[in-house]
Design a protein around this motif. Sequence first.
Motif, PDB file in Angstrom:
ATOM      1  N   LYS A   1      -3.270  11.336   2.243  1.00  0.00           N
ATOM      2  CA  LYS A   1      -4.080  11.049   1.134  1.00  0.00           C
ATOM      3  C   LYS A   1      -4.002  10.095  -0.166  1.00  0.00           C
ATOM      4  O   LYS A   1      -2.485  11.779  -0.455  1.00  0.00           O
ATOM      5  CB  LYS A   1      -4.949  11.791   1.286  1.00  0.00           C
ATOM      6  CG  LYS A   1      -5.936  12.028   2.841  1.00  0.00           C
ATOM      7  CD  LYS A   1      -6.651  13.338   3.068  1.00  0.00           C
ATOM      8  CE  LYS A   1      -6.610  13.485   4.751  1.00  0.00           C
ATOM      9  NZ  LYS A   1      -7.179  14.805   4.661  1.00  0.00           N
ATOM     10  N   ASP A   2      -4.552   9.607  -1.045  1.00  0.00           N
ATOM     11  CA  ASP A   2      -4.844   9.199  -2.290  1.00  0.00           C
ATOM     12  C   ASP A   2      -4.656  10.294  -3.649  1.00  0.00           C
ATOM     13  O   ASP A   2      -4.981  11.309  -2.781  1.00  0.00           O
ATOM     14  CB  ASP A   2      -4.874   7.842  -2.697  1.00  0.00           C
ATOM     15  CG  ASP A   2      -6.473   7.610  -2.663  1.00  0.00           C
ATOM     16  OD1 ASP A   2      -6.860   8.611  -2.172  1.00  0.00           O
ATOM     17  OD2 ASP A   2      -6.524   6.758  -3.008  1.00  0.00           O
TER      18      ASP A   2
ATOM     19  N   THR B   1      -4.393   6.708   2.971  1.00  0.00           N
ATOM     20  CA  THR B   1      -3.917   5.701   2.737  1.00  0.00           C
ATOM     21  C   THR B   1      -3.261   4.880   4.122  1.00  0.00           C
ATOM     22  O   THR B   1      -2.867   3.943   4.497  1.00  0.00           O
ATOM     23  CB  THR B   1      -3.420   6.078   1.484  1.00  0.00           C
ATOM     24  OG1 THR B   1      -1.986   7.024   1.226  1.00  0.00           O
ATOM     25  CG2 THR B   1      -3.720   5.777   0.153  1.00  0.00           C
ATOM     26  N   MET B   2      -3.024   6.152   4.169  1.00  0.00           N
ATOM     27  CA  MET B   2      -1.250   6.314   5.520  1.00  0.00           C
ATOM     28  C   MET B   2      -1.102   7.128   6.593  1.00  0.00           C
ATOM     29  O   MET B   2      -1.262   7.767   6.106  1.00  0.00           O
ATOM     30  CB  MET B   2      -0.366   5.410   5.441  1.00  0.00           C
ATOM     31  CG  MET B   2       0.795   6.111   4.505  1.00  0.00           C
ATOM     32  SD  MET B   2       2.037   4.953   4.008  1.00  0.00           S
ATOM     33  CE  MET B   2       2.716   4.869   5.661  1.00  0.00           C
TER      34      MET B   2
ATOM     35  N   PRO C   1       2.552   4.859  -0.911  1.00  0.00           N
ATOM     36  CA  PRO C   1       2.833   5.722  -1.869  1.00  0.00           C
ATOM     37  C   PRO C   1       3.325   5.662  -2.334  1.00  0.00           C
ATOM     38  O   PRO C   1       4.573   4.473  -2.133  1.00  0.00           O
ATOM     39  CB  PRO C   1       2.177   6.912  -0.982  1.00  0.00           C
ATOM     40  CG  PRO C   1       2.766   6.618   0.600  1.00  0.00           C
ATOM     41  CD  PRO C   1       2.623   4.865   0.261  1.00  0.00           C
TER      42      PRO C   1
ATOM     43  N   ASN D   1      -0.141   1.620   8.266  1.00  0.00           N
ATOM     44  CA  ASN D   1      -0.791   1.655   7.698  1.00  0.00           C
ATOM     45  C   ASN D   1      -1.960   1.610   8.357  1.00  0.00           C
ATOM     46  O   ASN D   1      -1.834   1.743   9.459  1.00  0.00           O
ATOM     47  CB  ASN D   1      -0.878   0.714   6.035  1.00  0.00           C
ATOM     48  CG  ASN D   1      -0.701  -0.754   6.830  1.00  0.00           C
ATOM     49  OD1 ASN D   1      -0.877  -0.940   7.843  1.00  0.00           O
ATOM     50  ND2 ASN D   1       0.031  -1.883   6.134  1.00  0.00           N
TER      51      ASN D   1
ATOM     52  N   LYS E   1      -8.554  10.225  -0.131  1.00  0.00           N
ATOM     53  CA  LYS E   1      -8.890   9.078  -0.120  1.00  0.00           C
ATOM     54  C   LYS E   1      -7.569   8.375   1.400  1.00  0.00           C
ATOM     55  O   LYS E   1      -6.074   8.219   1.256  1.00  0.00           O
ATOM     56  CB  LYS E   1      -8.961   7.418   0.127  1.00  0.00           C
ATOM     57  CG  LYS E   1      -9.669   6.612   1.004  1.00  0.00           C
ATOM     58  CD  LYS E   1      -9.871   5.419  -0.053  1.00  0.00           C
ATOM     59  CE  LYS E   1     -10.106   3.815   0.868  1.00  0.00           C
ATOM     60  NZ  LYS E   1      -9.232   3.446   0.907  1.00  0.00           N
TER      61      LYS E   1
ATOM     62  N   THR F   1       0.364  -1.224  -0.090  1.00  0.00           N
ATOM     63  CA  THR F   1       0.553  -0.439   0.530  1.00  0.00           C
ATOM     64  C   THR F   1       0.728   1.240   0.337  1.00  0.00           C
ATOM     65  O   THR F   1      -0.257   2.707   0.460  1.00  0.00           O
ATOM     66  CB  THR F   1      -1.106  -0.166   1.174  1.00  0.00           C
ATOM     67  OG1 THR F   1       0.052  -0.481   2.613  1.00  0.00           O
ATOM     68  CG2 THR F   1      -1.570  -1.147   1.292  1.00  0.00           C
TER      69      THR F   1
END
Lengths: 141, 541
Positions: B118-119, B125-126, B8, B30, B123, B6
């Motif tokens: 965030k992505d 992500t970690m 980035p 995460n 959202k 996961t």
Amino acid sequence: MRRILLVEDNAADEKLTLRALRKVNLANQVDVVRDGQQALDYLFSEGEFIDRKEARLPVVVLLDVNLPRVSGLDVLAAIRAKELTKTLPVVMLTSSAEDRDRVQSYASGANSYVQKPVVFEEFAETVGRLGVYWYLTNEPP
Amino acid sequence: MKKPSTAPKLAEANLEAVFETLDEGLVLANFEANVVHWNRAAVEMHGMVSSAEAERPLAEFVAVYQLEELGGRVLPYEEWPLPRTLAGDCVRGMQCRVRRLDRDNWVRIFVYSGSLIKDAAGKPTMAVLHVSDVTARRAAEASLEEADERMRRAQRVSRFGTFEIDIDETGKPVEPYFCSDQLLRIHGLPAGGNMVMLADMRARLHPEDPPTLERSRNTITPESPEYEGAYRLSTPAGEVRHIRVHAQGFFEGRRLVRVAGTAQDVTTEADALRELVELSASLERRVGERTGELAAVNAELESFAYAVSHDLRAPLRAIAGFSQAIVEDHGDELSTGAKSYLDEIVGASRKMGELIDALLLLSRYTRGELHKDTFDLGRVAERAFAVVVRDAPERRVTFTVEPGLLACGDIRLIENVLQNLLANALKYSSRKEEAIIAVHSEESEGKRYFCVTDNGAGFSMSYAAKLFQPFQRLHRQDEFPGIGIGLATVQRIVKRHGGTFMARGAIGQGATFGFWLPPEKSIRGPERSSVTGATPALSEN
């Protein structure tokens, strides 16, 4: 006739003194004054004694220490201060056996200092002896 | 390095290098709450040896670390910074004390800040957690705080307060200015508000006392920048506090730029000093009063004695003189009875004359100066004995004197003492065929007493105290005549020398009277003397 001057304010002492002097036949030669001022007036012919002018000084003054008005010691000082009376014989008579009276009397020029004894024979003897001594044996200067 | 699925786009080598070389710690996690990556600094900070050791599920660290608030509360896992960040909390500058449970004394203080990454769709992500180690800084701060606190404590204990007032270019004090807690407390202001206004500080200043700043500014110069002063404060309770102040001026060129100094509450000292001054003044006043009273009493006594001497004797002379005149001039008219009554009068007068003389003598010996010399007491005793024995020439007396008796005192008075004691010895041994009288010395309680001992009638010790009272006698007139003044006189003379007296006797076995005189240079006042020796009862005299 030369006189003896007794300065005494206590009447009883005066009588006893005169009696003692009478016993040695001197009572007639005594003049009595009652306080210091009178004594000075007598000696210097002032005040009530103004008529004593030309009179001779007494042969001796028998002077009580405790006197009203002018005290015996002040009288003595006045006598010694004047030319006329500077050498006049003065005998201090006192009841006091206190040293200070004796010391002051001699310091002020008293010729003699006699404590009046309580007991009469001694008193009479003392006064008689004084009178005779000064009257008869002591040549005035 | 293992790449999490996961992750980035951290794959770029440069970014990775930056991540690793940062001195600040970074931890990535995460949403499964697995720690995915620790940088080198974070690994080291947490006392781990390798990234491998670090990269495991976060929950496992509960067995290794304990996180506390600085106040001491232990944080549960949910409140740890990473779980909080993952839960969406904003973690900024969170200070934690971190302990390793598997090591003794491993404690650090860290500051954590966390944020979510965030992505492109927004959202999360970690989570990324920033860690910095503030242990050293906190320690420095703590020691600074401690020093500050120690300073405050010291000020309170010493009662010193401090102040600093800056002076601007126009010569005005810059307000508010700094006062220490202790100085605020001295001035009755709450501690803690260390920046104060002059008006507040002067609210309780005694109206007669000019403020220190004005006073010190008038006297200090660049050459002599120090000022010592004092002022008073009135408390709401109406008390007056005394403050001592020491100030120093600081100059730039000749311009005064600051006045700083210390102040101390010296009320206790000022009060003590004032009390001391008042006490000493009142003591002096009292001593003066007493001295005056004593002088007055003495003068009164003297004039009383003088009056007694003259006024009591004159009537006595008349009583005795005229009684004698009656006997001499009118003896023939008197009966034998009347004459004997007159003899009684003369005798009583003579007796009263003696009493008056004795009373005067007694008073004279308690007055006047003492003239002290060292002399041979034995020779004085012989002279005194010659005087008293003159009145009794018919008596058989053995008189002895111990050689080498040296005494220090007023020779005239001591001669009187010996005359009195020897006359008593002679009188009270008159019933003996041969009187034995000795002058000698004896030791009692460490003191060398000069004693007169006789073999006469003696006395009972139970009446010893009466011996020294004027006109008190232990014998009837028809036994031994006397007026009872001798020993009273003797005792007064000895007391005046600061000496002590002793008496010892028994009925029919003679008597010993002794006196001790203090040696030269250690002469004490008569108030310290007492009658001691063989007759403790006499000390009540």
